[in-house]
Design a protein around this motif. Sequence first.
Motif, PDB file in Angstrom:
ATOM      1  N   UNK A   3       9.916   6.066  -6.146  1.00  0.00           N
ATOM      2  CA  UNK A   3      11.180   5.772  -5.463  1.00  0.00           C
ATOM      3  C   UNK A   3      11.201   6.413  -4.077  1.00  0.00           C
ATOM      4  N   UNK A   4      10.687   7.649  -3.974  1.00  0.00           N
ATOM      5  CA  UNK A   4      10.688   8.345  -2.692  1.00  0.00           C
ATOM      6  C   UNK A   4       9.745   7.662  -1.699  1.00  0.00           C
ATOM      7  N   UNK A  23      -6.622  10.859  -5.758  1.00  0.00           N
ATOM      8  CA  UNK A  23      -6.778   9.400  -5.792  1.00  0.00           C
ATOM      9  C   UNK A  23      -6.740   8.763  -4.399  1.00  0.00           C
ATOM     10  N   UNK A  24      -5.879   9.276  -3.507  1.00  0.00           N
ATOM     11  CA  UNK A  24      -5.699   8.616  -2.202  1.00  0.00           C
ATOM     12  C   UNK A  24      -5.979   9.536  -1.016  1.00  0.00           C
ATOM     13  N   UNK A  25      -6.434  10.761  -1.270  1.00  0.00           N
ATOM     14  CA  UNK A  25      -6.738  11.672  -0.173  1.00  0.00           C
ATOM     15  C   UNK A  25      -5.487  12.257   0.470  1.00  0.00           C
ATOM     16  N   UNK A  26      -5.579  12.555   1.768  1.00  0.00           N
ATOM     17  CA  UNK A  26      -4.482  13.218   2.484  1.00  0.00           C
ATOM     18  C   UNK A  26      -3.199  12.395   2.519  1.00  0.00           C
ATOM     19  N   UNK A  27      -3.305  11.105   2.275  1.00  0.00           N
ATOM     20  CA  UNK A  27      -2.097  10.280   2.217  1.00  0.00           C
ATOM     21  C   UNK A  27      -1.142  10.813   1.150  1.00  0.00           C
ATOM     22  N   UNK A  28      -1.704  11.392   0.083  1.00  0.00           N
ATOM     23  CA  UNK A  28      -0.870  11.941  -0.977  1.00  0.00           C
ATOM     24  C   UNK A  28       0.027  13.069  -0.499  1.00  0.00           C
ATOM     25  N   UNK A  29      -0.433  13.840   0.508  1.00  0.00           N
ATOM     26  CA  UNK A  29       0.374  14.938   1.053  1.00  0.00           C
ATOM     27  C   UNK A  29       1.571  14.400   1.824  1.00  0.00           C
ATOM     28  N   UNK A  30       1.423  13.219   2.392  1.00  0.00           N
ATOM     29  CA  UNK A  30       2.487  12.639   3.218  1.00  0.00           C
ATOM     30  C   UNK A  30       3.722  12.293   2.399  1.00  0.00           C
ATOM     31  N   UNK A  31       3.527  12.101   1.102  1.00  0.00           N
ATOM     32  CA  UNK A  31       4.639  11.723   0.230  1.00  0.00           C
ATOM     33  C   UNK A  31       5.703  12.813   0.144  1.00  0.00           C
ATOM     34  N   UNK A  32       5.317  14.057   0.397  1.00  0.00           N
ATOM     35  CA  UNK A  32       6.276  15.157   0.263  1.00  0.00           C
ATOM     36  C   UNK A  32       7.162  15.306   1.499  1.00  0.00           C
ATOM     37  N   UNK A  33       6.968  14.458   2.487  1.00  0.00           N
ATOM     38  CA  UNK A  33       7.774  14.517   3.706  1.00  0.00           C
ATOM     39  C   UNK A  33       9.258  14.361   3.388  1.00  0.00           C
ATOM     40  N   UNK A  34      10.057  15.324   3.845  1.00  0.00           N
ATOM     41  CA  UNK A  34      11.505  15.196   3.731  1.00  0.00           C
ATOM     42  C   UNK A  34      12.094  15.509   2.379  1.00  0.00           C
ATOM     43  N   UNK A  87      17.824  16.626   4.919  1.00  0.00           N
ATOM     44  CA  UNK A  87      16.751  16.850   5.873  1.00  0.00           C
ATOM     45  C   UNK A  87      17.079  16.148   7.181  1.00  0.00           C
ATOM     46  N   UNK A  88      16.627  16.719   8.280  1.00  0.00           N
ATOM     47  CA  UNK A  88      16.833  16.104   9.595  1.00  0.00           C
ATOM     48  C   UNK A  88      15.664  15.196   9.963  1.00  0.00           C
TER      49      UNK A  88
END
Length: 213
Positions: A46-47, A102-113, A210-211
Amino acid sequence: MRCRRSAMALWGGRFTQAADTRFKDFNDSLRFDYRLAEQDIVGSIAWSKALLSVNVLTEDEQQKLELALNELKLEVMEDPEQILRSDAEDIHSWVEQQLIGKVGDLGKKLHTGRSRNDQVATDLKLWCRQQGQQLLIALDRLQSQMVEVAKEHQGTVLPGYTHLQRAQPVTFAHWCLAYVEMFERDYSRVSDAIKRLDTCPLGSGALAGTAYP
């Protein structure tokens, strides 16, 4: 005895030494919150869609994340105990680790915000809603069985009680149906709780949103 700080540790950024292993054993919650794995994955999907809607993720990135998260969900459903073989601090860290795998650094981007705070609140709400639905099914079955027992004992007489004293005679059927009514009140309470749980804390962040972006 000292232990190395985990790469996924969510605390200790200002510490100059690694935490004692006893603190890690006390602090880690994976041994019980692993049960929230499916809910954490659903919330993450969902996020990812929310991040897509504000252009933090591209459509291709969101699809890759959703596909990987759905794969992970199936793996968890097949063998939830696998999670306990990890050294992750909690279920949120575990899901993030698996996603990055599974997807590399893209997985870290999910935690944005987002924060662990709104993840925990969302996971618990989803889990309680699911468990509440199961409780309603169980209560319905129990009431139906009590009604069937009452039908078989319409002529079975036993003493009724008031203030711990024997009072009017009643039938065992009446006694069973009294519990059917009590369970109906429980059914109503659980149903109301499920409605109250139908809100989404995602986006609340650590405290007040979050801003970003």
